[in-house]
Design a protein around this motif. Structure first.
Motif, PDB file in Angstrom:
ATOM      1  N   MET A 291      49.066  49.922  36.605  1.00 43.12           N
ATOM      2  CA  MET A 291      48.390  48.643  37.665  1.00 43.12           C
ATOM      3  C   MET A 291      49.943  49.242  38.181  1.00 43.12           C
ATOM      4  O   MET A 291      49.001  49.689  39.524  1.00 43.12           O
ATOM      5  CB  MET A 291      49.211  46.766  37.085  1.00 43.12           C
ATOM      6  CG  MET A 291      48.824  46.217  38.271  1.00 43.12           C
ATOM      7  SD  MET A 291      49.106  44.624  37.976  1.00 43.12           S
ATOM      8  CE  MET A 291      48.064  43.867  36.095  1.00 43.12           C
ATOM      9  N   LEU A 294      47.790  52.521  40.204  1.00 46.60           N
ATOM     10  CA  LEU A 294      46.199  51.997  41.031  1.00 46.60           C
ATOM     11  C   LEU A 294      46.847  51.749  42.206  1.00 46.60           C
ATOM     12  O   LEU A 294      46.470  51.521  43.369  1.00 46.60           O
ATOM     13  CB  LEU A 294      45.136  51.018  39.750  1.00 46.60           C
ATOM     14  CG  LEU A 294      44.961  51.332  39.206  1.00 46.60           C
ATOM     15  CD1 LEU A 294      44.242  50.477  37.837  1.00 46.60           C
ATOM     16  CD2 LEU A 294      43.865  52.680  39.172  1.00 46.60           C
ATOM     17  N   THR A 295      48.130  50.437  42.163  1.00 42.45           N
ATOM     18  CA  THR A 295      48.495  49.489  43.416  1.00 42.45           C
ATOM     19  C   THR A 295      49.812  50.887  44.228  1.00 42.45           C
ATOM     20  O   THR A 295      49.729  49.650  45.866  1.00 42.45           O
ATOM     21  CB  THR A 295      49.229  48.014  42.981  1.00 42.45           C
ATOM     22  OG1 THR A 295      50.361  48.894  41.665  1.00 42.45           O
ATOM     23  CG2 THR A 295      48.905  47.837  42.225  1.00 42.45           C
ATOM     24  N   TYR A 470      39.811  45.176  33.298  1.00 42.64           N
ATOM     25  CA  TYR A 470      40.171  45.303  34.544  1.00 42.64           C
ATOM     26  C   TYR A 470      39.823  46.630  35.559  1.00 42.64           C
ATOM     27  O   TYR A 470      40.065  45.617  36.705  1.00 42.64           O
ATOM     28  CB  TYR A 470      41.775  45.055  34.004  1.00 42.64           C
ATOM     29  CG  TYR A 470      42.854  45.242  35.331  1.00 42.64           C
ATOM     30  CD1 TYR A 470      43.349  44.929  36.218  1.00 42.64           C
ATOM     31  CD2 TYR A 470      43.510  47.016  35.286  1.00 42.64           C
ATOM     32  CE1 TYR A 470      43.888  45.269  37.220  1.00 42.64           C
ATOM     33  CE2 TYR A 470      44.328  47.136  35.994  1.00 42.64           C
ATOM     34  CZ  TYR A 470      45.163  46.676  37.266  1.00 42.64           C
ATOM     35  OH  TYR A 470      45.595  46.818  37.875  1.00 42.64           O
ATOM     36  N   ILE A 474      38.348  45.162  39.942  1.00 42.44           N
ATOM     37  CA  ILE A 474      39.462  45.872  40.821  1.00 42.44           C
ATOM     38  C   ILE A 474      38.960  46.432  40.987  1.00 42.44           C
ATOM     39  O   ILE A 474      38.701  46.639  42.509  1.00 42.44           O
ATOM     40  CB  ILE A 474      40.593  46.103  39.671  1.00 42.44           C
ATOM     41  CG1 ILE A 474      41.492  45.559  40.972  1.00 42.44           C
ATOM     42  CG2 ILE A 474      40.314  47.476  39.567  1.00 42.44           C
ATOM     43  CD1 ILE A 474      41.393  44.317  41.161  1.00 42.44           C
ATOM     44  N   GLY A 478      37.842  44.018  43.804  1.00 48.15           N
ATOM     45  CA  GLY A 478      39.408  43.671  44.228  1.00 48.15           C
ATOM     46  C   GLY A 478      39.527  43.744  45.571  1.00 48.15           C
ATOM     47  O   GLY A 478      40.371  43.106  46.362  1.00 48.15           O
ATOM     48  N   GLN A 482      40.741  41.099  48.890  1.00 47.83           N
ATOM     49  CA  GLN A 482      41.857  41.525  49.537  1.00 47.83           C
ATOM     50  C   GLN A 482      41.660  40.905  51.545  1.00 47.83           C
ATOM     51  O   GLN A 482      42.585  40.709  51.789  1.00 47.83           O
ATOM     52  CB  GLN A 482      42.080  43.132  49.272  1.00 47.83           C
ATOM     53  CG  GLN A 482      43.008  43.257  48.083  1.00 47.83           C
ATOM     54  CD  GLN A 482      42.997  44.727  48.191  1.00 47.83           C
ATOM     55  OE1 GLN A 482      42.918  45.877  48.525  1.00 47.83           O
ATOM     56  NE2 GLN A 482      42.877  45.186  46.532  1.00 47.83           N
ATOM     57  N   THR A 491      45.681  40.506  43.534  1.00 42.80           N
ATOM     58  CA  THR A 491      44.955  40.448  43.773  1.00 42.80           C
ATOM     59  C   THR A 491      44.778  40.874  42.213  1.00 42.80           C
ATOM     60  O   THR A 491      43.843  41.174  40.594  1.00 42.80           O
ATOM     61  CB  THR A 491      43.801  41.098  44.180  1.00 42.80           C
ATOM     62  OG1 THR A 491      43.978  40.929  45.635  1.00 42.80           O
ATOM     63  CG2 THR A 491      42.613  41.916  44.676  1.00 42.80           C
ATOM     64  N   HIS A 492      44.817  42.216  41.898  1.00 40.62           N
ATOM     65  CA  HIS A 492      45.839  43.285  40.571  1.00 40.62           C
ATOM     66  C   HIS A 492      45.513  41.690  39.453  1.00 40.62           C
ATOM     67  O   HIS A 492      45.355  42.162  38.236  1.00 40.62           O
ATOM     68  CB  HIS A 492      46.464  44.119  40.797  1.00 40.62           C
ATOM     69  CG  HIS A 492      45.615  45.316  41.155  1.00 40.62           C
ATOM     70  ND1 HIS A 492      45.000  46.321  40.317  1.00 40.62           N
ATOM     71  CD2 HIS A 492      45.286  45.777  42.286  1.00 40.62           C
ATOM     72  CE1 HIS A 492      44.475  47.105  41.474  1.00 40.62           C
ATOM     73  NE2 HIS A 492      44.824  46.776  42.798  1.00 40.62           N
ATOM     74  N   PHE A 496      43.759  40.905  36.026  1.00 35.58           N
ATOM     75  CA  PHE A 496      43.994  41.568  35.095  1.00 35.58           C
ATOM     76  C   PHE A 496      43.886  39.442  33.959  1.00 35.58           C
ATOM     77  O   PHE A 496      44.277  39.714  32.869  1.00 35.58           O
ATOM     78  CB  PHE A 496      45.374  42.056  34.608  1.00 35.58           C
ATOM     79  CG  PHE A 496      45.911  43.173  33.443  1.00 35.58           C
ATOM     80  CD1 PHE A 496      45.114  43.331  32.537  1.00 35.58           C
ATOM     81  CD2 PHE A 496      47.431  41.797  32.995  1.00 35.58           C
ATOM     82  CE1 PHE A 496      45.957  43.580  31.832  1.00 35.58           C
ATOM     83  CE2 PHE A 496      47.731  42.486  32.203  1.00 35.58           C
ATOM     84  CZ  PHE A 496      47.382  42.795  31.309  1.00 35.58           C
TER      85      PHE A 496
END
Length: 635
Positions: A291, A294-295, A470, A474, A478, A482, A491-492, A496
């Protein structure tokens, strides 16, 4: 002859599995391999483990069809070897073409495309043997969609792609099978899969269970509460619901039943507790690191954000168990039956405390998650030496490496199959089209988009491990959430959470299916109990989408909002559980249960003035119940 051949394949699987685990340790210490060679050969090794570790000769023995059941063993092994040969050739062709693309202009011929298509089919077959048909059907429909989507109406229509163009994207590029998700898993996730297995194998789980039983002995739930504590810690490290259920449940479920809980309830408690381990920081079954990647957020930010929702999830499990124990007339464990924690037990607890502390320390020092996983493994192995059983059986390390490698192979094959779907999305633009349709379907309603996303994550998560589920959700849905106002990290976390909870959601409910045989209960009934116990867990993600302050991070954090949400959620957890079970100090009538359920649901609506009204109603109901119970005792 067949027996010796089977022994040979067993050794090949063991050797390949150990190499997969060792390379994960190497990558964590020295960095990733060249993406062309690394991703292709590691996936190839995982496919070999999947096919030879689950051979056709073994799988057809239980077939209901006599013709299949009576097929010659040599033919079945021959099919497996042919599949492996096809995949190895496809891997070699992928590497050859990647080198040519770097050096010159390359034009694909029909032979190249045929080889790629055959390799993809073998990958799907390996996935089927590990995870069943659901995810394979989705990937197969994806390929058919590439070929025939031009004949479909509406948002499904695209300009049309032949097999040549489809395989170029799915197999011969880094946008499909060998894409970014595969890279993230190989560089970050696998080391923590290895860590979890080694920690379990060296005896840390035994110490954890004993400590949990001693700490929760005074509670009414007793062994049930100890299962919650042990599964939360162990699940965070392992990331595998099935391993968690089997590892802790084989000890805790019989104890829970002996205390008076029913078989389905005991299995449901263990399944719900084991499933939630993946949402507990600091490891979160390696999701925290994925995570963060990715974020773009720091690892510590992910851990802080995950902390409060995880506490509420396990708090709701504790509350549900306590209320159910009261309804069943179960009393706390007598002091004479509580295992005391002696000095030896306290030292044994260091076997899981120190490795986890090592991860946190290395990350706080600013080093990479993979390196943190490496040093955690070193700490676990060193501490394991102090365990007498490990010293008497040094082969435990080899066994742990083989087991870890097989777990790695499962994740790698699943992500490879997801890569087929991602390749389809990249080629056809279906992800963007689907996101647009969801937005229109939701009529720009965030709640409708959330429900759609939650259902998609639950359905997809039933057919594969949490991390791949996940990933795909996403990437597709995702961006829609957003655009409608949800924060990136929230959101993540939302996606998850539902990917995790799919493990106890019928009809598949892999966590409940793993717990049911140990509890001697029906799997579906066990899943129903698990969902009832973990019901609040399905609600928490919606709350932190509308009130991101619950995550403690982000620009929108507000201390007063956090306090309000925490108080309302705590009271809602109690009211909803007492309403579902029908007990608080004494049995509750139907009208009062309905009132409590409505008040609990009202507290979850994130409108402050409405929450204050339901807060007053909820407190009044609890006060009334307490007074009534005391009067009954006095009389």
């Amino acid at each position: 002859m067949s027996l010796s051949f089977k022994s040979l394949t067993t050794w090949i699987v063991a050797l390949t599995s150990s190499v997969l685990a060792l390379q994960a340790i190497y990558v964590a210490l020295y960095g990733g391999w060249d993406i062309t060679y690394g991703r292709s050969w590691i996936l190839c090794g995982a496919v070999v483990v999947a096919l030879l570790g689950n051979p056709l000769a073994q799988r057809v023995q239980g077939s209901r069809h006599a013709v299949i059941r009576n097929m010659p063993v040599w033919l079945l092994w021959g099919i497996d070897l042919i599949l492996i040969a096809i995949y190895v050739y496809g891997t070699l062709k992928f590497i050859e073409i990647q080198i040519l693309i770097e050096e010159t202009i390359f034009e694909y011929d029909p032979n190249d495309i045929t080889i790629a298509f055959a390799a993809v089919i073998v990958l799907l077959e390996a996935t089927r043997r590990l995870f069943g048909l659901p995810i394979v059907i989705i990937a197969a429909f994806g390929i058919l969609y590439c070929l025939y989507g031009e004949f479909l109406p509406g948002f499904l229509n695209h300009s049309g792609f032949g097999l040549n163009r489809s395989m170029q994207t799915i197999w011969y590029s880094f946008q499909g099978v060998f894409g970014l998700p595969m890279g993230v898993v190989l560089q970050v996730v696998l080391i923590f899969v290895v860590f979890g297995v080694i920690l379990e194998s060296t005896g840390a789980s035994d110490a954890l269970i004993r400590a949990s039983v001693a700490l929760t002995g005074k509670t009414r739930g007793g062994p049930a509460h100890s299962a919650v504590v042990a599964s939360a810690v162990f699940g965070s490290m392992s990331g595998s619901v099935t391993a968690n259920v089997v590892g802790t449940g084989s000890f805790t479920i019989p104890m829970i039943k002996r205390r008076g809980f029913s078989g389905p309830m005991a299995g449901g408690i263990e399944a719900a507790a084991s499933t939630g381990g993946q949402i507990v920081p600091p490891v979160m079954g390696a999701a925290a690191f994925l995570m963060a990647d990715l974020t773009g957020e720091a690892y510590t930010t992910i851990c802080i954000a995950a902390l409060i929702p995880a506490l509420f999830y396990y708090g709701s499990l504790f509350a549900s168990i306590s209320i159910q124990a009261g309804a069943d007339g179960i009393e706390p464990l007598p002091e004479s039956e509580r295992p005391p924690l002696n000095r030896k037990d306290l030292l044994a607890c260091l076997m899981f405390i120190i490795p986890i502390a090592t991860i946190v320390f290395v990350l706080v020092m600013g080093r990479s998650p993979a390196l943190a996983g490496f040093w955690a493994i070193v700490a676990a192995v060193i501490l394991g030496i102090f365990n007498k059983k490990n010293r008497e059986n040094p082969a435990i390390i080899w066994t742990a490496l083989v087991k870890a490698g097989r777990s790695c192979a499962w994740i790698i094959v699943a992500v490879g199959c997801i890569g087929v779907i991602i390749g389809v999305l990249n080629l056809t633009g279906l992800g963007i089209s689907f996101a647009s349709v969801v937005a229109e379907f939701s009529e720009f309603s965030l709640m409708a988009a959330l429900v759609t996303t939650a259902l998609a994550a639950l359905v997809l998560g039933m057919g594969m491990p949490t991390l791949p589920a996940y990933l795909i959700i996403i990437l597709v849905l995702g961006p829609v959430m957003q655009r409608m106002g949800a924060e990136l990290l929230a959101t993540h976390m939302f996606v998850f959470y539902f990917g995790v909870l799919s493990a106890i959601t019928p009809p598949v409910a892999i966590g409940a299916f793993a717990a049911a045989p140990i509890a001697n209960a029906h799997p579906f009934t066990t899943a129903v109990y698990a969902v009832r116990i973990a019901l609040v867990g399905f609600i928490i993600p919606f709350i932190f989408i509308y009130e991101p302050s619950l995550l403690l991070v982000g620009e929108t954090f507000d201390a007063m909002s956090f306090v309000r949400v925490a108080i309302c959620l705590s009271l809602a957890i109690w009211l909803i559980n007492t309403a579902l079970i029908g007990y608080e100090r004494q049995d509750l009538g139907v009208p009062e249960r309905l009132l409590r359920g409505l008040a609990g649901a009202g507290l979850l609506i994130q409108i402050p003035t409405l929450q204050i009204a339901f807060l007053a109603i909820g407190l009044s109901l609890i006060t009334f119940g307490t007074i009534r119970s005391r009067r009954k005792l006095q009389n």
